[in-house]
Design a protein around this motif. Sequence first.
Motif, short mmCIF file in Angstrom:
data_model
loop_
_atom_site.label_atom_id
_atom_site.label_comp_id
_atom_site.label_asym_id
_atom_site.label_seq_id
_atom_site.Cartn_x
_atom_site.Cartn_y
_atom_site.Cartn_z
N ILE A 145 1.04 -1.29 0.23
CA ILE A 145 0.01 -0.04 0.00
C ILE A 145 0.49 0.95 0.34
N LEU A 146 2.26 1.10 0.39
CA LEU A 146 2.42 2.45 0.76
C LEU A 146 3.82 2.31 -0.18
N GLN A 147 4.04 1.42 -1.02
CA GLN A 147 5.05 1.98 -2.13
C GLN A 147 3.77 2.36 -3.73
N PHE A 148 2.39 1.84 -3.71
CA PHE A 148 1.46 2.34 -4.13
C PHE A 148 1.44 4.17 -3.87
N TYR A 149 1.61 4.19 -2.78
CA TYR A 149 1.06 5.84 -2.67
C TYR A 149 2.47 6.22 -2.99
N LEU A 150 3.63 6.10 -2.91
CA LEU A 150 4.79 6.31 -3.01
C LEU A 150 4.61 6.24 -4.11
N GLN A 151 4.54 5.82 -5.23
CA GLN A 151 4.66 5.70 -7.13
C GLN A 151 3.75 6.70 -7.29
N ARG A 152 2.10 6.40 -6.43
CA ARG A 152 1.62 7.79 -6.72
C ARG A 152 1.86 8.85 -6.34
N GLU A 153 3.05 9.51 -5.35
CA GLU A 153 3.15 10.67 -5.45
C GLU A 153 5.13 10.71 -5.94
N GLY A 155 7.43 9.64 -5.75
CA GLY A 155 8.36 9.10 -4.73
C GLY A 155 8.44 10.74 -3.33
N ARG A 156 7.40 11.05 -3.19
CA ARG A 156 7.33 12.51 -2.48
C ARG A 156 6.68 11.50 -1.35
N LEU A 157 7.51 11.80 -0.37
CA LEU A 157 6.97 11.14 0.99
C LEU A 157 5.89 11.33 1.61
N HIS A 158 6.41 12.79 2.04
CA HIS A 158 5.86 13.45 2.57
C HIS A 158 3.65 13.24 2.39
N PRO A 159 3.36 13.29 1.27
CA PRO A 159 2.35 13.07 0.32
C PRO A 159 1.57 11.52 0.70
N ALA A 160 2.73 10.92 0.00
CA ALA A 160 2.61 9.28 0.06
C ALA A 160 2.24 9.18 1.59
N ARG A 170 -2.33 17.48 5.25
CA ARG A 170 -2.11 17.67 6.56
C ARG A 170 0.02 16.75 6.27
N ARG A 171 0.69 17.49 7.37
CA ARG A 171 1.62 16.81 7.62
C ARG A 171 2.04 16.09 8.83
N THR A 172 0.95 16.20 9.33
CA THR A 172 1.43 15.65 11.05
C THR A 172 1.56 14.33 11.11
N TYR A 173 0.72 13.62 10.33
CA TYR A 173 1.44 11.97 10.18
C TYR A 173 2.54 12.08 9.58
N SER A 174 3.17 12.73 8.85
CA SER A 174 4.07 12.50 8.30
C SER A 174 5.23 13.16 8.63
N ASP A 175 4.66 13.63 9.75
CA ASP A 175 5.76 14.34 10.45
C ASP A 175 6.94 13.64 11.71
N LYS A 176 5.50 13.52 12.32
CA LYS A 176 5.78 12.26 12.64
C LYS A 176 6.88 10.44 13.06
N VAL A 177 6.25 10.08 11.14
CA VAL A 177 7.18 8.88 10.59
C VAL A 177 8.60 9.61 10.15
#
Length: 194
Positions: A145-153, A155-160, A170-177
């Motif tokens: 699922i994460l691979q799918f979203y990274l491809q969709r975005e 390679g941009r990690l925050h939006p994926a 929002r960046r709250t979750y991606s900032d935590k990661v």
Amino acid sequence: MRAAALIGLLIALAAPASAQPDEAEREALRSFLESTISGADSFTDRYDAEVWLVDMSSRLARFVDDPQQRLQLLRQIHAAATAAELPPELVLAVIEVESHFDRFAVSRVGAQGMMQVMPFWKDEIGRPDDNLTDNLTNLEYGCRILQFYLQREKGRLHPALARYNGSYGRRTYSDKVYRAWRDHWRTEPLAWLE
């Protein structure tokens, strides 16, 4: 560092400060580590497997007490992440944020397992009987699922990551990661900038 030194380091890290493992425990752990390393087919090099597993095992000790369980879990994470063309350290950060390595975690919205996979995904791919608290199943789903979203975005990690979490925009979750990756799992740079 040779395998024996790495195994010795892992054994030392596995024991609480107040108690050293007995010889039988050390031998069992040594044997398990050797078999885990030989069976870690997601690695291209045995030495890389030794170094990564020992390093990550010491980092994972704060979440998983048993050294054998840590090594088994790390091998599973590395294999699932590699199959999905993801950095295993990123997957470790996602798991830390999502479930703190609790395979039985269930979120308030029903996401399950270490990577907090929503059950609707089972129907989406036609496997309604899959058990999302099974680590191998959960890791396979979560990594893909994460691979799918990274491809969709692209390679941009925050939006994926925001898409993975259902918090796109929002960046709250991606900032935590990002913080979990930076503080606990980083081994080499990732492209966190957009």
